[in-house]
Design an enzyme around this catalytic site. Structure first.
Site, PDB file in Angstrom:
ATOM      1  N   GLN A  59       7.011  10.470  -1.283  1.00 29.08           N
ATOM      2  CA  GLN A  59       6.968   9.651  -2.500  1.00 29.08           C
ATOM      3  C   GLN A  59       5.789  10.145  -3.339  1.00 29.08           C
ATOM      4  O   GLN A  59       4.938  10.900  -2.872  1.00 29.08           O
ATOM      5  CB  GLN A  59       6.768   8.168  -2.167  1.00 29.08           C
ATOM      6  N   THR A  61       4.354   1.896   2.327  1.00 27.07           N
ATOM      7  CA  THR A  61       5.674   2.058   1.724  1.00 27.07           C
ATOM      8  C   THR A  61       6.457   3.170   2.423  1.00 27.07           C
ATOM      9  O   THR A  61       7.638   3.011   2.742  1.00 27.07           O
ATOM     10  CB  THR A  61       5.524   2.365   0.215  1.00 27.07           C
ATOM     11  N   GLY A  79       0.824  -1.192   0.000  1.00 24.82           N
ATOM     12  CA  GLY A  79       0.000   0.000   0.000  1.00 24.82           C
ATOM     13  C   GLY A  79       0.862   1.248   0.000  1.00 24.82           C
ATOM     14  O   GLY A  79       2.058   1.202   0.307  1.00 24.82           O
ATOM     15  N   CYS A  80       0.246   2.378  -0.365  1.00 28.06           N
ATOM     16  CA  CYS A  80       1.030   3.606  -0.508  1.00 28.06           C
ATOM     17  C   CYS A  80       1.541   4.081   0.858  1.00 28.06           C
ATOM     18  O   CYS A  80       2.736   4.335   1.035  1.00 28.06           O
ATOM     19  CB  CYS A  80       0.202   4.676  -1.196  1.00 28.06           C
ATOM     20  N   TYR A  81       0.644   4.212   1.842  1.00 31.58           N
ATOM     21  CA  TYR A  81       1.090   4.631   3.168  1.00 31.58           C
ATOM     22  C   TYR A  81       2.148   3.668   3.721  1.00 31.58           C
ATOM     23  O   TYR A  81       3.189   4.107   4.222  1.00 31.58           O
ATOM     24  CB  TYR A  81      -0.092   4.707   4.140  1.00 31.58           C
TER      25      TYR A  81
END
Lengths: 352, 352, 352, 352
Positions: free
Chosen positions: D318, D157, D153-155
């Site tokens: 990011q 990472t 998931g984005c968070y």
């Protein structure tokens, strides 16, 4: 260029938005060696300290113009305020260095008009006379052989390419005395100079027109349109400021002449730009968005004729920093050095 | 004030965002007569020429401080850079004019700390000693009688009001040595001064932290928290910049002490602010948004305790230009002149 | 109204942007008592739970239309999709309740045109025939006595008021067969309905035209312009979407007739709107910004004639949710009930 | 792969933002042949009609999953809602097709946790057990040999890579029981599904927290942190929504243990990521901005220790659609097929 050799490139004035965009494009260009970038003010600073987006990608430091060995470059881009390129052009040309100016020094052929709008005398009218207006789709052959390129302004790129098929070749299709360009630009077009009017809190969540009484791109557009049409073109030009960073949109209005009412305008545009890599004539009925070209060198055009009446509406979008500035400059460089026209310019637009 | 009479108000430095926000609020205030607004640079210009939003609403012109007859006002607001109010305070006080400074001259009680962070000696420590920190919910009584108010900074307003119920009265509820304030501000907090960092093309579509190594609001918050708690409070403060114009959001983290695990924090906050017109403790589980207070003087708080663990999370929102600056200044003025505390401050937030 | 009594107001469909904006304006209106607000979907929910900006300001709960006792109101606003108001109008009129519809049911006098564009038969042509188009500056007298008001669309308000002085009274000043309106709207104009096209990630940092082939506001504008001019007016209308929340900007282009070249257009506009509280004709050369009217009921106009040529350029700004919708609706209500026209509408624009 | 051969790629569910971002990256990837993209809803539509940014770059049409011949691909990316990949995984694996899922089906190793948060039983626990969590910097070796990748998931990472050096190898540097992640995301993280909360007029000019009581990425982060640390890590996670399209920023807070006060944290991070192409540990004191990684696969970290105290503050940025989703997925693919890890991922960030 000899096969496999790299074009040695210098950039004068790399701290503004067209400068950093040149860096982004040239650092990824397969046929280019970035040799030097100058900024008197930031002498010694690594470029990547000012623009962390370039960390690990560009190792150059800013240098003074004196120390930058620009005369050992094949081509120098000027991403400077108006007036700088013309003051340094002769010295570089004497060394065989070719020049692409992203400011206005070599855009206007008429020095009197230049002096009226830019409030300075032109420093080298002779070089200007030999320079070429760097709109590739208009002047491809002459650009290939040019020593000095005046890279077009952002608004002019959209307006000229949006009207070109209607006016060239002596065509009598529209009332050329009353053309309207209602143009809208993202804020990056105003550059990276600190000013109140382009603060986030001023330009954000806001929409306004500016320069209605006169804008420097107006005479530039008019000069080119007159040349294209072979007659005087009357243009009303109203630029507006949009709360977005990149992107330019021109809505062009032209009255169709009674004798041209049967023209297939869609076909006219498609044929004119059929071989152009960076001009995309969209299908009839399309509604282009600026984001469809964000960070890409493409300019998209859609031709409308509401109610099949006598009013033509042409919609044009580009990224003002790419096709409207640095991308077009690289496109010019490619032509000048015999590279594929799209070398280093193939990246897909960033959406969303 | 005599019944029915108007408070005569002057504003020094009216060209910035806190200045124009004062104008917006005071021009609509039923108990105020706007007498003068100064700007040395814009002397003679109608205020409404600089801010067309005021056309037909404010007829004043900018004046020089000398010509503005500020000494005939009941109160003067300073919406100026740091250092201006303290240089003019004594002269106004001598004429019986009260002062509300929206800059930092009267925020920090400790002059050594002031001088460390603002890089200038304090011009009138005696006046400072008599001034009152204008956080109404903390100092209501003292404000009513004050001659000089130091209007709180925007970040401090959210952090102090967000932590107040946890610390005051000698309460031992949280690990006061390790409080964290992760704060986020709209760009208008940086003011209307031209600078590269707050250009639309720099601050837009971007998010960043700044001042991690030290921010001027940190000592201001710490001084007040220490006073409230009656002991040293340890604070980590990280401000961030949000691509929006108005709005401030503080996410506060505090570790609950083992002996306080049974505390009803929701009730604690609700009781503390039950009588406050401009502090809204939202129901348990609420997620406040900055837009819910846009252009309004309200500060909203939501208290969370994820998983019912030992970590308290307090969310605070305000409009940085209203409750965080000019609205709070008017709230102070209302108290000082015996007006209803919400006079001129009742407008509903603008949403969307 | 009897002196001192309050207008009893109901709102049908209060969950959208024009609904919440009505709430914001009416909750602060000195002559109004908010009686009921309906939403079948949100029946029972406090309005302030959906819109926390109204916490402490509006105590109403959403009700079903059946339970809302709308028939005890003096006036009911419809902030509903097209088609709702006309289905409920007769029942309310029978009870003596007056109606202000913010949708399109009572905008177009020609039911055939209505049916063509809104894809539904008109439910009450007789009521429509007696209704009044609620553009105050055009129909002030008739509005005062009306039972049913069709509140103008947002785009039409800017275009009609921007062209009115050129066309009314049988004036022959411009080529009325070829008028152009290049209009730009903030995203809130599209309403609060979930849709992909108005997501932040779609509409943000982007600019586009839409509805070039046909937009519902086009026939509305045309019908009114024809009535004003007493002849057929030819209009090209191109709406665009701007990445901002509130705000509308129309750039209007009209060709000046040869016999009208000596007209003082600035004076023409100033005289026409001299007595209008909510139309501000700015000084010659002005460049209005949408933010100058953010959250205010003012519409500003600037008249330009570049190069003193034959092309007139009229710039018009408004807040699409206020003068373009809910504010104008309240202005209509004020007229209908004999209140001061600016009652509840005096708030200064929020800038920045 | 055989030298010179291309990886044959299919994409399931290409209409959302991670789908179009995969298309942008893969269409420019030198070692990839795009074979098929599926969308049941848009079957037959050219991809470039939905995303004009791909005009001239991607010729594919959407197909139904049935007609797409996915089983002839080397690898299939699932850019679908949660639950889709696990229902189709076995069939593809049986044909020797490898799988990279950008949803959550193969992220959480604990199926009970999966079922609790995603409200569905896991369809293939056996495949899950053999799958690899696709965080390259953590699991490089296992990814190279994996048949199924759960793309992070984005968070997670940002949070995992931001805390990794503090926790791995059994290090006792911070109070691992009380780590805080204050995270901020651009709106594209919410996807391209129509919803009120992510409308421009809702999310624009606004800042809010959400999911404070529980967010699906919380258990994902916790599971990985526990594995890395070899003990239970206590995490408070508060996500926020930022009015920007792309970009993610996590501000991480960790208390330094008394015995670790002499640690050189800057060196610790620099050494850990010295060989990572896509993790940039910035110099001490740096303040990363999300725009510095816009459209690039780089994640930047800055380590702060305000006042040299016991509170560590780690800043991580990011692009949520690249390193936080599709770029990381391509990085995984490169590893799985023996390609250079940065193949197709070298583009410089777009700034401004």
């Amino acid at each position: 260029m000899a096969a496999g050799s790299l074009v040695k490139v210098g950039i004068v004035g790399g701290t503004g938005y067209t400068g950093v965009e040149l860096l982004r494009l040239l650092a990824q260009h397969p046929n280019v060696q970035l040799r030097a970038i100058t900024s008197r003010k930031e002498d010694g600073m690594p470029v990547a300290d000012m623009y962390p987006s370039l960390r690990g990608k560009v190792d150059l430091r800013f240098q003074t113009p004196e120390s930058a060995a620009l005369d050992q470059c094949d081509v120098v881009f000027f991403a400077t305020p108006h007036g700088v390129a013309m003051s340094q052009a002769q010295a570089l040309l004497d060394k065989g260095v070719r020049i692409i100016d992203l400011a206005a020094d070599f855009r206007l052929q008429d020095t009197a008009v230049f002096e009226q709008w830019y409030k300075m005398p032109h420093a080298c009218p002779q070089i200007l006379a030999d320079s070429v207006y760097g709109l590739v789709e208009l002047n491809r052959q002459r650009i290939a052989g040019a020593q000095v390129i005046g890279n077009p302004g952002c608004y002019p790129t959209t307006v000229i390419l949006g009207l070109l098929p209607l006016l060239e070749g002596g065509r009598q299709l529209i009332d050329a005395g009353h053309v309207i360009a209602d143009s809208k630009s993202g804020v990056s077009g105003a550059g990276r100079t600190a000013s109140v009017g382009t603060l986030y809190s001023e330009a954000g969540d806001n929409f306004k027109a500016y320069g209605v009484a006169g804008h420097r791109h107006h005479p530039e557009i008019s000069e080119q349109l007159d040349l294209i049409a072979g007659r005087k073109v009357g243009l009303t030009f109203v630029p507006h400021l949009v709360p977005m960073i990149r992107g330019m949109f021109s809505t062009l209005y032209a009255r169709i002449l009674p004798e041209a009412m049967n023209t297939d305008f869609q076909a006219l545009y498609e044929q004119r730009y059929a071989d152009e890599a960076f001009v995309d004539v969209m299908p009839a009925g399309s509604l282009p968005e600026t984001r469809s070209v964000r960070a890409a060198n493409t300019l998209r055009i859609a031709v409308h004729r509401p109610g099949n009446g006598d009013q033509l509406v042409v919609l044009v979008v580009q990224d003002n920093l790419v096709k409207g500035a640095s991308g077009q400059a690289v496109q010019n460089m490619n032509l000048m050095f015999g590279l594929p026209e799209d070398a280093g310019l193939g990246a897909i637009a960033v959406l969303p």
